[in-house]
Design an enzyme around this catalytic site. Structure first.
Site, mmCIF file in Angstrom:
data_model
loop_
_atom_site.group_PDB
_atom_site.id
_atom_site.type_symbol
_atom_site.label_atom_id
_atom_site.label_comp_id
_atom_site.label_asym_id
_atom_site.label_seq_id
_atom_site.Cartn_x
_atom_site.Cartn_y
_atom_site.Cartn_z
ATOM 1 C CG HIS A 117 -23.134 4.637 -8.182
ATOM 2 N ND1 HIS A 117 -23.000 4.544 -6.820
ATOM 3 C CD2 HIS A 117 -21.919 5.037 -8.645
ATOM 4 C CE1 HIS A 117 -21.756 4.873 -6.467
ATOM 5 N NE2 HIS A 117 -21.089 5.186 -7.552
ATOM 6 C CB THR A 184 -22.936 8.838 1.006
ATOM 7 O OG1 THR A 184 -21.930 7.961 0.475
ATOM 8 C CG2 THR A 184 -22.401 10.248 1.041
HETATM 9 P P1 OAD Z 1 -23.880 3.070 2.566
HETATM 10 O O1 OAD Z 1 -24.862 1.995 2.944
HETATM 11 O O2 OAD Z 1 -22.462 2.700 2.439
HETATM 12 O O3 OAD Z 1 -23.951 4.245 3.653
HETATM 13 C C1 OAD Z 1 -25.170 4.778 4.047
HETATM 14 C C2 OAD Z 1 -24.872 5.909 5.025
HETATM 15 O O4 OAD Z 1 -26.108 6.493 5.367
HETATM 16 C C3 OAD Z 1 -24.195 5.482 6.338
HETATM 17 O O5 OAD Z 1 -23.122 6.356 6.624
HETATM 18 C C4 OAD Z 1 -25.304 5.622 7.367
HETATM 19 O O6 OAD Z 1 -24.818 6.042 8.636
HETATM 20 C C5 OAD Z 1 -26.149 6.714 6.758
HETATM 21 N N1 OAD Z 1 -27.563 6.659 7.139
HETATM 22 C C6 OAD Z 1 -28.329 5.580 7.397
HETATM 23 N N2 OAD Z 1 -29.582 5.938 7.694
HETATM 24 C C7 OAD Z 1 -29.619 7.294 7.629
HETATM 25 C C8 OAD Z 1 -30.620 8.275 7.831
HETATM 26 N N3 OAD Z 1 -31.874 7.942 8.165
HETATM 27 N N4 OAD Z 1 -30.285 9.568 7.675
HETATM 28 C C9 OAD Z 1 -29.027 9.944 7.338
HETATM 29 N N5 OAD Z 1 -28.046 9.056 7.139
HETATM 30 C C10 OAD Z 1 -28.320 7.759 7.277
HETATM 31 O O7 OAD Z 1 -24.454 3.750 1.250
HETATM 32 P P2 OAD Z 1 -23.703 4.647 0.172
HETATM 33 O O8 OAD Z 1 -22.648 5.476 0.827
HETATM 34 O O9 OAD Z 1 -24.741 5.323 -0.616
HETATM 35 O O10 OAD Z 1 -22.666 1.551 -5.293
HETATM 36 O O11 OAD Z 1 -23.024 3.546 -0.720
HETATM 37 C C11 OAD Z 1 -22.260 3.950 -1.806
HETATM 38 C C12 OAD Z 1 -22.309 2.931 -2.891
HETATM 39 O O12 OAD Z 1 -21.957 1.647 -2.396
HETATM 40 C C13 OAD Z 1 -23.672 2.685 -3.480
HETATM 41 O O13 OAD Z 1 -24.078 3.665 -4.424
HETATM 42 C C14 OAD Z 1 -23.495 1.370 -4.137
HETATM 43 C C15 OAD Z 1 -22.767 0.640 -3.044
HETATM 44 O O14 OAD Z 1 -21.959 -0.361 -3.434
HETATM 45 C C16 OAD Z 1 -22.890 0.827 -6.395
HETATM 46 O O15 OAD Z 1 -23.793 0.045 -6.471
HETATM 47 C C17 OAD Z 1 -21.900 1.073 -7.482
#
Ligand code: OAD
Length: 242
Positions: A117, A184
């Site tokens: 990304h 994620t």
């Molecule tokens: P999200 O914010 O959607 O998800 C984060 C995940 O991390 C969730 O499932 C939480 O439960 C988990 N989480 C939070 N704290 C944690 C911890 N301490 N240890 C383990 N897990 C934890 O983030 P992404 O899935 O990365 O895209 O989001 C995907 C994309 O959406 C991003 O790259 C971005 C966004 O729009 C773009 O900008 C194109």
């Protein structure tokens, strides 16, 4: 744990959460909505940028400045250790595919990192297509270091744009025997679909997340907890089984 030789790791915002970088979604099943008080459509789409470039540039200037004040946590450090200790021979491969635009994997010392990304610390010139390392603000429309045009934008993939290096990611997956997803929510494709690609290829799949992600049912194994605890423990296991 069965011996593995070729691992593809996908990381998301959860791996950086304990470094103090906000995740995008409050809960695993919440859709994209408000992102630091902004609508995603306004700050993370090409249309939003065309409509109000100052708003978008200021938003990313703020985030670019913020990530530089953060430090890698135990999860980044464990993955960097895995990268350093993973054999560099023809029988072993490792690729850390991150959806994160921060540089915490690299600052922890990981080398085999692919930013699907984009990266906060890059600016992309829409005039000459050059990418330049960029740590300062873009709001004053500085000239591109290569062509001099004032056409720099954040080198971050927005909704409606194609993530980077998908061919390389699919190729790595085809050769893998383990796919691991860390921190994620499984809400954003094509990253969210990699677990299904891995399953179709017959690859073992493991999810390490605070809570079940949207694609959790697709994983062969899920471990729930904070990345700073789960990731070092898993890295110990996989290195011990080498
Ligand atoms: P999200 O914010 O959607 O998800 C984060 C995940 O991390 C969730 O499932 C939480 O439960 C988990 N989480 C939070 N704290 C944690 C911890 N301490 N240890 C383990 N897990 C934890 O983030 P992404 O899935 O990365 O895209 O989001 C995907 C994309 O959406 C991003 O790259 C971005 C966004 O729009 C773009 O900008 C194109």
């Amino acid at each position: 744990m069965a011996q593995v030789r070729n691992i593809v790791i996908l990381t998301g915002a959860g791996v950086s959460a304990e470094s103090g970088i906000d995740t995008f979604r409050a809960g695993a099943n919440g859709g994209p909505s408000l992102w630091e008080q902004h609508r995603v459509d306004d700050v993370a789409t090409p249309e939003g940028f065309a409509r109000d470039p100052d708003l978008v540039l200021r938003f990313y200037d703020m985030r670019r400045a913020a990530i530089q004040t953060k430090a890698p946590n135990a999860a980044h450090e464990a993955l960097a250790r895995l990268d350093a200790e993973w054999p560099k021979d023809a029988n072993h491969e490792l690729l850390i595919v991150t959806q994160n635009v921060d540089d915490l994997h690299e600052r922890a010392g990981a080398k085999r990192v692919l930013h699907m990304h984009g990266e906060h610390l890059n600016a992309w010139c829409t005039a000459c297509d050059a990418r330049s390392r960029w740590t300062g603000p873009l709001i004053e429309r500085p000239p591109c270091p290569r062509c001099g045009e004032r056409a720099l934008r954040p080198d971050v993939v927005w909704f409606g744009e194609m993530p980077y290096e998908m061919d390389r990611i699919y190729e790595a997956l085809r050769g893998a025997d383990l796919f691991v997803s860390i921190g994620t929510s499984g809400a954003v494709y094509p990253a969210a679909g990699l677990v299904r690609n891995a399953r179709d290829l017959g690859i073992a799949t493991l999810e390490l997340n605070l809570e079940r992600s949207q694609g959790s049912a697709w994983f062969g194994e899920t471990r729930l907890g904070p990345a700073s605890v789960l990731v070092p423990a898993w890295v110990d296991e996989v290195l011990a089984a080498l």
